[in-house]
Design a protein around this motif. Structure first.
Motif, mmCIF file in Angstrom:
data_model
loop_
_atom_site.group_PDB
_atom_site.id
_atom_site.type_symbol
_atom_site.label_atom_id
_atom_site.label_comp_id
_atom_site.label_asym_id
_atom_site.label_seq_id
_atom_site.Cartn_x
_atom_site.Cartn_y
_atom_site.Cartn_z
ATOM 1 N N ALA A 70 35.391 48.360 57.150
ATOM 2 C CA ALA A 70 36.070 47.340 57.958
ATOM 3 C C ALA A 70 36.841 46.363 57.094
ATOM 4 C CB ALA A 70 35.050 46.587 58.811
ATOM 5 N N ARG A 71 36.341 46.123 55.890
ATOM 6 C CA ARG A 71 37.002 45.147 55.017
ATOM 7 C C ARG A 71 38.346 45.651 54.488
ATOM 8 N NH1 ARG A 71 34.239 40.691 53.927
ATOM 9 N NH2 ARG A 71 32.097 40.587 54.691
ATOM 10 N N GLY A 72 38.593 46.936 54.591
ATOM 11 C CA GLY A 72 39.919 47.467 54.269
ATOM 12 C C GLY A 72 40.363 47.186 52.840
ATOM 13 N N GLY A 73 39.418 46.986 51.932
ATOM 14 C CA GLY A 73 39.778 46.745 50.544
ATOM 15 C C GLY A 73 39.925 45.275 50.187
ATOM 16 N N LEU A 74 39.804 44.383 51.197
ATOM 17 C CA LEU A 74 39.936 42.938 50.945
ATOM 18 C C LEU A 74 38.539 42.349 50.748
ATOM 19 C CD1 LEU A 74 42.560 41.973 53.679
ATOM 20 C CD2 LEU A 74 42.965 42.330 51.229
ATOM 21 N N ASP A 75 38.010 42.444 49.535
ATOM 22 C CA ASP A 75 36.644 42.004 49.284
ATOM 23 C C ASP A 75 36.509 40.501 49.514
ATOM 24 O OD1 ASP A 75 34.033 42.529 48.694
ATOM 25 O OD2 ASP A 75 34.276 42.346 46.531
ATOM 26 N N GLY A 76 35.521 40.116 50.314
ATOM 27 C CA GLY A 76 35.228 38.699 50.510
ATOM 28 C C GLY A 76 36.118 37.993 51.525
ATOM 29 N N THR A 104 38.853 46.450 77.785
ATOM 30 C CA THR A 104 39.085 47.324 76.639
ATOM 31 C C THR A 104 40.561 47.700 76.588
ATOM 32 O OG1 THR A 104 38.515 49.297 77.941
ATOM 33 C CG2 THR A 104 36.742 48.302 76.631
ATOM 34 N N ALA A 105 41.053 47.954 75.384
ATOM 35 C CA ALA A 105 42.421 48.437 75.183
ATOM 36 C C ALA A 105 42.348 49.905 74.779
ATOM 37 C CB ALA A 105 43.096 47.640 74.077
ATOM 38 N N PRO A 106 43.403 50.682 75.060
ATOM 39 C CA PRO A 106 43.440 52.032 74.490
ATOM 40 C C PRO A 106 43.261 51.928 72.971
ATOM 41 C CG PRO A 106 45.280 51.693 76.007
ATOM 42 C CD PRO A 106 44.620 50.357 75.819
ATOM 43 N N VAL A 107 42.612 52.903 72.353
ATOM 44 C CA VAL A 107 42.357 52.806 70.915
ATOM 45 C C VAL A 107 43.679 52.798 70.149
ATOM 46 C CG1 VAL A 107 40.096 53.908 71.102
ATOM 47 C CG2 VAL A 107 42.101 55.304 70.582
ATOM 48 N N GLY A 108 43.735 52.042 69.073
ATOM 49 C CA GLY A 108 44.889 52.071 68.184
ATOM 50 C C GLY A 108 46.074 51.230 68.616
ATOM 51 N N ARG A 109 45.877 50.209 69.432
ATOM 52 C CA ARG A 109 46.981 49.355 69.867
ATOM 53 C C ARG A 109 47.244 48.187 68.918
ATOM 54 N NH1 ARG A 109 48.663 50.305 75.250
ATOM 55 N NH2 ARG A 109 48.705 52.569 75.292
ATOM 56 N N PHE A 110 46.348 47.967 67.965
ATOM 57 C CA PHE A 110 46.498 46.844 67.036
ATOM 58 C C PHE A 110 46.690 47.404 65.627
ATOM 59 C CE2 PHE A 110 44.631 45.171 70.810
ATOM 60 C CZ PHE A 110 45.141 43.890 70.927
ATOM 61 N N PRO A 111 47.212 46.557 64.700
ATOM 62 C CA PRO A 111 47.539 47.085 63.366
ATOM 63 C C PRO A 111 46.318 47.643 62.632
ATOM 64 C CG PRO A 111 48.475 44.882 63.682
ATOM 65 C CD PRO A 111 47.568 45.135 64.843
ATOM 66 N N PRO A 112 46.518 48.731 61.864
ATOM 67 C CA PRO A 112 45.413 49.293 61.082
ATOM 68 C C PRO A 112 45.023 48.357 59.939
ATOM 69 C CG PRO A 112 47.475 50.384 60.516
ATOM 70 C CD PRO A 112 47.780 49.454 61.661
ATOM 71 N N ASN A 113 43.795 48.494 59.444
ATOM 72 C CA ASN A 113 43.410 47.714 58.264
ATOM 73 C C ASN A 113 43.879 48.440 56.994
ATOM 74 O OD1 ASN A 113 41.521 49.666 57.538
ATOM 75 N ND2 ASN A 113 39.730 48.337 57.829
ATOM 76 N N GLY A 114 43.505 47.919 55.847
ATOM 77 C CA GLY A 114 43.977 48.464 54.571
ATOM 78 C C GLY A 114 43.597 49.918 54.320
ATOM 79 N N TYR A 115 42.614 50.428 55.039
ATOM 80 C CA TYR A 115 42.232 51.844 54.901
ATOM 81 C C TYR A 115 42.811 52.698 56.029
ATOM 82 C CZ TYR A 115 38.775 50.405 51.395
ATOM 83 O OH TYR A 115 38.142 49.913 50.290
ATOM 84 N N GLY A 116 43.686 52.100 56.844
ATOM 85 C CA GLY A 116 44.278 52.862 57.948
ATOM 86 C C GLY A 116 43.357 52.995 59.144
ATOM 87 N N LEU A 117 42.323 52.141 59.228
ATOM 88 C CA LEU A 117 41.369 52.226 60.338
ATOM 89 C C LEU A 117 41.791 51.294 61.466
ATOM 90 C CD1 LEU A 117 38.089 52.137 58.242
ATOM 91 C CD2 LEU A 117 39.511 54.110 58.878
#
Ligand code: CA
Ligand code: CA
Ligand code: CU
Length: 314
Positions: A165-171, A208-221
């Motif tokens: 979930a942190r997408g590479g942004l530690d802390g 709920t929103a359809p999945v994938g309607r918001f920007p991905p995190n740093g890992y593309g999740l």
């Protein structure tokens, strides 16, 4: 973050590789159950980019005939003292109250609804016909475990989920940085307005929103934060019990089954950790739309704001 390991190829369909590493898990700046922040090491793994959708779960049910926990009447023997009217197929649904309520009592918006299940997310009369790409909800732990086994996958540990979930942004505070709305942009499906009486839907989605309607995190999740909470495989325990001052835990697995039970629960149902917050996270009530946030969830209980995604360990 330590040096990332090489990405094994090829990627399983719909999954992203999370490089293993050491990261700061938890937070000292929010709810007590997130503290203390502590170093944790996790090996690399694959994780679904999206939460499992209604269409995907429907395919699994067609192939296997699974009848989910919410679709079956609970066994009276498992729930000593339970009122008979509660021992029917049912699930827990968010209902917006018509006026301001006491925020200390979540029964003011959570209702046990007979006939609510993954096909009827708001109860009888509701359906998923127009929601094939929404996250599947109302699943208990046994249901998500069955899906994962069928798909040749597993559920993430809390540490794996939080690293991803942190997408590479530690802390960082949020999955995308330290600001809730960078440049005024909504980064996740959460709640705007005064919870639970006013839901302005400024982010475009009241439920709920359809999945994938918001920007991905740093890992593309997608949707790690918000939309629906997500099951993890760890038994719930306070962070203080797992943080060892002397060393960095490697691939931690959470607590003990017995220790996860809420002492006030007469049925003594063990609890897993759920992560990420949901479309019901609101600034005036629940600021859990962050990677460090965590809540216990009884294994027998799905809700209208809880879903899941899977991992594959290499
Ligand atoms: Ca929303
Ligand atoms: Ca989520
Ligand atoms: Cu919340």
């Amino acid at each position: 973050m330590s040096a990332p390991t090489a990405t094994p190829a090829p990627a399983p369909a719909g999954m992203a590789w999370i490089p293993g590493g050491t990261f700061l898990m938890g937070s000292d700046h929010h709810y007590p159950e997130e503290a203390p922040a502590h170093q944790v090491s996790v090996d690399g793994f694959w994780i679904d980019r999206r939460t499992v959708t209604n269409a995907e779960f429907a395919r699994f049910v067609r192939r296997t005939g699974l009848v989910t926990v919410a679709e079956r009447a609970p066994d009276a023997a498992d729930y000593p003292g339970a009122r008979p009217e509660l021992l029917v197929p049912a699930s827990t649904v968010f209902r917006q109250p018509p006026h301001r309520v006491d925020l200390r009592d979540h029964h003011n918006w959570w209702t046990y609804v007979p006939g609510a299940d993954w096909r009827h997310p708001q109860g009888p009369g509701s359906s998923i016909r127009k929601k094939p790409d929404h996250p599947v909800v109302h699943l208990a732990w046994a249901d998500v475990e069955a899906y994962a086994a069928w798909a040749g996958k597993e559920l993430p540990t809390e540490a794996e989920w939080e690293l991803a979930a942190r997408g590479g942004l530690d802390g960082a505070e949020f999955a995308w940085g330290d600001e809730l709305n960078p440049g005024g942009r909504w980064m996740a499906n959460t709640w705007q307005g005064e919870f639970p009486v006013e839901n302005t839907g400024e982010d475009g989605h009241r439920g709920t929103a359809p999945v994938g309607r918001f920007p991905p995190n740093g890992y593309g999740l997608l949707d790690m934060i918000g939309n629906v909470w997500e099951w993890t495989r760890d038994w719930y325990q306070a962070h203080g019990e797992l943080a060892h001052a002397c060393c960095t835990p490697v691939n931690p697995l959470g607590g003990e089954r017995q220790g996860s039970v809420d002492p006030r629960d007469p049925a003594r149902v063990p609890r897993k950790v759920m992560k990420g917050g949901s479309h019901l996270c609101a600034p005036n009530y629940c600021r859990r739309d962050r990677p460090a946030a965590r809540m216990p969830q009884a294994v027998d209980t799905g809700t209208s704001h809880l879903g899941f995604r899977c991992v594959i360990r290499s």
